[in-house]
Design a protein around this motif. Sequence first.
Motif, PDB file in Angstrom:
ATOM      1  N   GLN A 191       0.859  -1.175   0.000  1.00 38.92           N
ATOM      2  CA  GLN A 191       0.000   0.000   0.000  1.00 38.92           C
ATOM      3  C   GLN A 191       0.900   1.231   0.000  1.00 38.92           C
ATOM      4  O   GLN A 191       1.695   1.433   0.917  1.00 38.92           O
ATOM      5  N   ILE A 192       0.827   2.035  -1.048  1.00 39.34           N
ATOM      6  CA  ILE A 192       1.639   3.252  -1.159  1.00 39.34           C
ATOM      7  C   ILE A 192       0.798   4.420  -0.686  1.00 39.34           C
ATOM      8  O   ILE A 192      -0.153   4.835  -1.359  1.00 39.34           O
ATOM      9  N   LEU A 193       1.126   4.955   0.480  1.00 35.94           N
ATOM     10  CA  LEU A 193       0.398   6.079   1.053  1.00 35.94           C
ATOM     11  C   LEU A 193       1.110   7.388   0.726  1.00 35.94           C
ATOM     12  O   LEU A 193       2.157   7.397   0.078  1.00 35.94           O
ATOM     13  N   LEU A 353      14.536  -1.289   0.393  1.00 33.98           N
ATOM     14  CA  LEU A 353      14.116  -0.128  -0.388  1.00 33.98           C
ATOM     15  C   LEU A 353      13.712   1.037   0.512  1.00 33.98           C
ATOM     16  O   LEU A 353      14.091   2.189   0.267  1.00 33.98           O
ATOM     17  N   CYS A 354      12.944   0.743   1.563  1.00 32.35           N
ATOM     18  CA  CYS A 354      12.430   1.804   2.425  1.00 32.35           C
ATOM     19  C   CYS A 354      13.521   2.491   3.238  1.00 32.35           C
ATOM     20  O   CYS A 354      13.348   3.626   3.676  1.00 32.35           O
ATOM     21  N   GLU A 366       1.543  10.216  -9.368  1.00 30.93           N
ATOM     22  CA  GLU A 366       2.392   9.949 -10.530  1.00 30.93           C
ATOM     23  C   GLU A 366       3.867  10.152 -10.189  1.00 30.93           C
ATOM     24  O   GLU A 366       4.729   9.399 -10.649  1.00 30.93           O
ATOM     25  N   THR A 367       4.144  11.173  -9.373  1.00 30.63           N
ATOM     26  CA  THR A 367       5.532  11.424  -8.966  1.00 30.63           C
ATOM     27  C   THR A 367       6.065  10.268  -8.131  1.00 30.63           C
ATOM     28  O   THR A 367       7.195   9.805  -8.335  1.00 30.63           O
ATOM     29  N   LEU A 372       9.587   5.762  -7.371  1.00 31.66           N
ATOM     30  CA  LEU A 372       9.698   4.394  -6.884  1.00 31.66           C
ATOM     31  C   LEU A 372      10.250   3.478  -7.968  1.00 31.66           C
ATOM     32  O   LEU A 372      11.111   2.633  -7.705  1.00 31.66           O
ATOM     33  N   SER A 373       9.783   3.659  -9.195  1.00 30.52           N
ATOM     34  CA  SER A 373      10.277   2.845 -10.316  1.00 30.52           C
ATOM     35  C   SER A 373      11.761   3.072 -10.541  1.00 30.52           C
ATOM     36  O   SER A 373      12.527   2.124 -10.776  1.00 30.52           O
ATOM     37  N   LEU A 374      12.188   4.319 -10.461  1.00 28.62           N
ATOM     38  CA  LEU A 374      13.612   4.631 -10.634  1.00 28.62           C
ATOM     39  C   LEU A 374      14.452   4.014  -9.530  1.00 28.62           C
ATOM     40  O   LEU A 374      15.549   3.498  -9.777  1.00 28.62           O
TER      41      LEU A 374
END
Length: 421
Positions: A191-193, A353-354, A366-367, A372-374
């Motif tokens: 879950q991306i908050l 990652l975190c 979107e940002t 996150l993808s990068l």
Amino acid sequence: MDIGFKCCCDIQYFNNLNKVTNTEQEILSILKTVYERCKAERDNNCLLVPLQDYHERVSNYTAYPKTFIYTMLEENQYQEEALDIYDHILFMECINFMYSQNNLLTFNRLYEECVKFQSILSENYKLKHISDLTIFIKKLHEWGYVHRKLTNGSVILMENPKTKFARFNYLNKIRDYRAKGRQIYYLDERQILKDAIKKYKYNSDENIQVHDGFLYFHILTRNGYENGLFTCQDPDMTFSDIFKKWMIDIVLYSIKPMSVIVMENNVLHGLLPNKSITRYHTKNQMLQWLRENNIPCNISMPKPILYDLIEKCTFNNINYEIDCVFKSCGHDILRLPNTFTSLTPTTYFWNYLCKNFKIPEDSTAETVKHLLSLKIKDIDTTAWPSFIAEVVQMENDIYEIDALAENLLEEYELDSRTLYE
């Protein structure tokens, strides 16, 4: 004496007055906040927070943090687990140690022993939340530990055999798949908050609601990140539908032949194609279930015989629709043990990652997706095998601990007639 009594009463009245005043000040502050924000909504002719985001609206009106709202209402679906996999493994080591000393276990006794022996049982695992006995006991119940009565009248704490057998079967299968060189994909979601990345806590409700942020489905292997999907709440599709569509339309055609997909056993990851049949269903329902599953039967059979046929079918209660689709294409889906859902490299992937990624303030969805993808692409190639190695080590530890527990429990004579929850 009257004067002294009056003086005491005055002091008590003054203290009580202060308490009331402090409470009133807090209430006044909340009222002012609610008034100002309701007025702002009137002036802007719209809600400051969308209607469906009710937790966000409560936070907005009261000025209390959303985490505080969740805690007060005891419905924080994003709350992190108090005890993690390291704690669980240490606990298993501790209980084996006590079995070997012929100590009869209770929750309180085990708690005391875990505190006492955590420094000598293992240097690798340290209980981080052992100070809270309530959390400890609650977690033991979740892990499937119950009291069983011995033939001599004593009571011993032990794990539910069903839970242990399910874990043993998982460990055996995953080890066998690795030995055969099968390609293993690990699937998970987060879950991306707005300000954090959390593991969503699923319940038995099929209608999963995620109004905050978005869900991120993803799969990875020892070679790295393989596939993913960012998805928000959709009024026309449930998250279960979105997940199934992603799996069948994208994942199924992107994985290698004869692959294995490891995922958690929760409501999002698949529903039974046929409702489970119990003894309380009608005879016609039993006949229909058997016929749908191509099992020979006839209407002259009494219900006990029909149900006996159903019970002998190993796929009753475990045959998920999505598993059937992948199996028909030559793949296998393996469900993580319910008490060890973090036994996957995705756990270590997100921990890694975190530590190196923080969501910037006021970032748009979107940002966040782009950043996150990068960040995932920038992960060093040597890190991915280390995530897998960490999981394999955990699996080996659990396997050995379980084998020892089985041998130690042979020394105890259980009274199978009595089970204490």
